[in-house]
Design a protein around this motif. Structure first.
Motif: not given
Length: 872
Positions: A10-15, A365-375, A382-386
């Motif tokens: 965290l405070a993270c944007f991280f998912f 790899y958190t971002h990659l999973y988010e992409g796998n789940k939601f496109g 996520g990368l843009y917010r980071d």
């Protein structure tokens, strides 16, 4: 810990940790710049540059046999360290041991001549040197009252008896506080942990549970064994009253444990773990490398999570109620810490200068999973917010990602290791292609499995697999600072039928910041024409000429979003309209919203309103809402007010409500009232309650008093009311704050209770008699929770009552800097402060000033009248 709380940050944007929409997330040990007071305990080092220490012996196995004393908050037992000399015979063995009382030292292969125990280390002198290659075991009996490393959560500390537990934290150098060891990540070994606890308690640790027995004292002794070698800082022990949930992925047992008082919320935080593990195995190409995977929540944890091998510890803030819809989730924290089981645990950075090999991988790899789940758009968002929220804002920082000039290793746990490290991997994946990138990462893990690594190990594998020299890429992105600043202009040349694009790097170049070289593409679109034109940016400034069949309606730089850069590319509204209409380019729509935010025209409001109403991706709707709020016009704010309630995605609804309620306008109170009366989502109600802090009046007071006493998950509505009251600075609400703290103290989380104390002091500072509040705050100076002590100290400084100086002066001499420093500051503040003027006097002075003003006006009018009469 001496510096609560942490990201083990965290405070993270991280998912992650608590909410995808929140701005204060923390993942792992991540800490924002400028918030060093929140850093967990690290290790202050001497010298300018820091490297991994020499390994005089190879540690093969560590066996811990310990008994925690929950009443005294101590630990006693033994540690057995099996090792063998590497290059030279060993005569003097030195271990890290911070404030540990050594009772006895023995060795199976050599007689111990003597040992010296200081506050920092344990030195063991053998009568004869132990030969190279000879395996030996030293057994050390000890006791400790740890100031870090091992933490207690007991009733005497203000926690529920039913939730009593202990937990350990190793990263970066905390293990030395609870057992003697080689406390650096370049050493690995198998481990064994035996813990003796009351029979009704649960014990968790690394590896596999090998059984339990009842010892001579009647305690339950639980044994855990971890066969594969892992770093010392990843050793973990959690014991206490816990309730668990079980699942499996293939043949891997999965567990999720939490304190009994919070157990009913555990399933929410556990639901994605099997799916995440399955995705990582497929994406990484290496099966989960350990025998099991457990997660356990910790009350008042010092961060978001900690990736101990096979046993991740998590903040209790990871738990959430379903009422928040999709605003709160632990999916990102879950994915981040699970990715560490490969990146950080299976392969571990050799020293903290290469921390990005742990944290950058886990973040990406958190971002990659988010992409796998939601496109894919979810990954890019996520990368843009980071990039926009955490990296590109650090343009003045001259530190590189790989950096060893830190004073304390905790300094490495910032944007460079987390989101920038993630972006480095994204750029590698974009340049290599997904398949080749996967081959490289798989080879990297297989080649360096169960060892320590540096950044060049990854570079060498990529070069071997791709045939490409990667020196420049690693040099500019990892070994030098910053990112490129790009100013881009576009011109259509109708006679030639050519699009001209100028790209200029505007960052200041010096020894720390290089001119960047990178590949990307330009995209031109109009009707059925779509042209992607690959380019290589290699100069400070260069022009690119692209022949096209017709004038483009859309011109995009880096349409695949593959370059970390601060881009300035101005475009006409007509082009932005087309960009917003392009359903295949989510990032392009985000960028269009960003540009329209600065164009305060009716057309811009129309375009943004349409995006807010109709865009298919929630992130674009949030960006449109943000852009409209920046216009600060009646038209733009009306567009927000007309569209908040119709947003079916709670994340967007929350964003719009925040934009509407964080401003002082005549119509805002009515809007807040509407939200409070119609909205059911508590996370959105929190935004509206905080908005009340801008508006005085009896209705506001009534509403805030109501929410101070409203039951909610983790008391979040009362916490929001406290925040609003502090902003409102209304002394009339002080009694309600005081009552809430005295009557409902146990309902607040520790951090929130501390903030409540500060709100009490803030609303009491103008009282003529502050004795009752001062006594209440003084009673908290010896609170068992250090963070509450600190809050009480700061609150007394804020209260402004000089009679508090005596108690604060005593604390200013504390050895604990987290106590002494704020105490010293509070004493100085009280001594320097002028007597506080009561509000009644201030108001009276205002009235007198108004009377004087009116009197002066009357005198002037009277004089004028007399002059007219005299003239007649």
């Amino acid at each position: 810990m001496n510096n609560l709380p942490r990201c083990l940050l965290l405070a993270c944007f991280f998912f992650g940790i608590i909410t995808l929409a929140a701005a204060e997330e923390r993942i792992c040990r991540y800490c924002e710049q400028g918030r060093s007071h929140l850093l967990p305990l690290g290790l202050d080092l001497q010298g300018k540059f820091h490297y991994a220490p020499d390994r005089k012996v190879d540690v093969l196995h560590i066996k811990l046999d310990v008994t925690p004393n929950f009443e005294k908050r101590t630990v006693s037992g033994s540690v057995s360290i099996t090792s063998k000399p590497i290059a030279k015979p060993i005569e003097l063995l030195e271990l890290d041991a911070k404030d540990i009382s050594i009772k006895k030292v023995a060795c199976d292969q050599a007689a111990v001549k003597d040992f010296v125990s200081t506050r920092e280390s344990l030195q063991i002198l053998f009568k004869e040197p132990i030969a190279v290659g000879t395996t030996f075991t030293v057994v050390i009996e000890y006791t400790a009252q740890p100031n870090a490393g091992l933490y207690f959560r007991t009733p005497a500390m203000g926690y529920p008896k039913t939730d009593t537990h202990i937990w350990t934290q190793g990263e970066t150098h905390e293990a030395r506080h609870w057992f003697p060891c080689f406390d650096y990540p370049n050493e690995r070994s198998s481990t064994e942990v035996i813990c003796h606890v009351p029979r009704d308690m649960t014990v968790l640790s690394n590896g596999e549970r090998k059984g339990e027995s009842i010892d001579a004292s009647g305690l339950k002794a639980v044994r855990w064994y971890h066969e594969k070698p892992h770093a010392n800082y990843l050793i973990c022990l959690v014991a206490g009253h816990l309730k668990g949930l079980k699942k499996t992925h293939e043949d891997v047992p999965l567990g999720f444990y939490t304190q009994p008082s919070l157990a009913k919320y555990a399933a929410n935080s556990f639901r994605d773990t099997p799916d995440i593990m399955a995705f990582f195995e497929e994406e990484i190409g290496v099966d989960f490398p350990w025998p099991k995977y457990d997660q356990v929540t910790i009350l008042d944890f010092t961060a978001g999570g900690m990736e101990n091998t096979t046993l991740t510890t998590l903040t209790d803030g990871t738990l959430f109620a379903n009422a928040t819809e999709n605003i709160r989730t632990t999916r990102g924290l879950d994915a981040h810490e699970l990715a560490h089981q490969w990146f950080g645990d299976y392969v571990t950075c050799k020293d903290w200068s290469h921390l990005w090999l742990n944290e950058g991988f886990a973040t990406y790899y958190t971002h990659l999973y988010e992409g796998n789940k939601f496109g894919r758009d979810a990954m890019l968002y996520g990368l843009y917010r980071d990039a926009t929220g955490r990296i590109l804002t650090q343009g003045n920082d001259k530190k590189s990602v790989v950096y060893n000039a830190y004073k304390n290793p905790m300094e490495q746990f910032d944007y460079r290791s987390y989101p920038k490290g993630s972006w480095v991997l994204h750029m590698l994946r974009s340049q290599l292609g997904e398949d080749l990138y996967r081959q490289c990462i798989k080879a990297y893990l297989e080649k360096h499995a169960l060892t320590s690594v540096v950044s060049d190990d990854l570079r060498q594998v990529i070069e071997e697999k791709s045939g490409r020299p990667m020196d420049r890429f690693f040099d500019q992105w990892l070994y030098h600072a910053r990112h490129p600043d790009l100013k881009i202009t576009y011109q259509w040349l109708p006679k030639q039928g050519v699009a001209k694009v100028n790209i200029k790097q505007t960052q200041k170049l010096d020894d720390d910041v290089l001119q960047f070289h990178f590949p990307t593409k330009l995209r031109f679109a109009a009707g059925d024409m779509l042209v992607d034109y690959p380019i290589n940016v290699t100069k400070v400034e260069e022009d690119f000429y692209v022949p096209l069949e017709k004038q483009p309606e859309i011109v995009r730089f880096d349409p695949d979003y593959s370059v970390l850069a601060n881009v300035s590319f101005d475009k006409p509204n007509g082009m932005l309209r087309k960009q917003l209409e392009n359903k295949e380019d989510m990032v392009g729509r985000l960028l269009a919203c960003k540009l329209l935010a600065d164009r305060k025209t009716h057309e811009s409001v129309e375009l943004l309103t349409k995006a807010l109403q109709n865009d298919t991706f929630h992130g674009v709707r949030i960006a449109a809402a943000s852009a409209l709020s920046k216009h600060e016009t009646d038209e733009s704010l009306a567009a927000l007010a007309d569209n908040w309630a119709t947003q079916t995605d709670a994340r967007v609804r929350q964003s719009v409500v925040e934009k509407l309620t964080n401003r002082y306008r005549d119509e805002t109170p009515a809007l807040i009232k509407q939200v409070l009366e119609t909205e059911k989502n508590p996370a959105i109600l929190v935004a509206a309650i905080r908005g009340l802090g801008r508006f005085h009046g009896p209705e506001t007071r009534q509403a805030l008093i109501k929410f101070l006493g409203t039951d909610s998950f983790r008391n979040e509505l009362a916490v929001a009311a406290m925040s609003a009251i502090r902003q409102l600075d209304d002394d009339a609400l002080q009694p309600a704050v005081f009552d809430a703290l005295r009557q409902n103290a146990s309902q607040f989380r520790t951090r929130d209770y501390g903030r409540g104390l500060e709100t009490l002091a803030h609303t009491s500072r103008r009282q003529k008699d502050r004795t009752e509040v001062r006594d209440f705050l003084t009673d908290h100076l010896d609170h068992p929770k250090v963070s509450v002590q600190v809050a009480a100290i700061q609150s007394l400084g804020m209260l402004g009552d000089p009679k508090a100086i005596t108690g604060l002066e005593a604390l200013s001499q504390s050895e604990n800097e987290r106590i002494s420093r704020p105490a010293q500051q509070a004493v100085s503040k009280l001594r320097e402060a002028k007597p506080t003027t009561p509000r009644e006097i201030i108001e009276l002075r205002k009235e007198v000033a108004e009377v004087k003003k009116e009197s002066s006006k009357l005198k002037t009018e009277l004089k004028s009248l007399r002059e007219k009469l005299d003239a007649k």
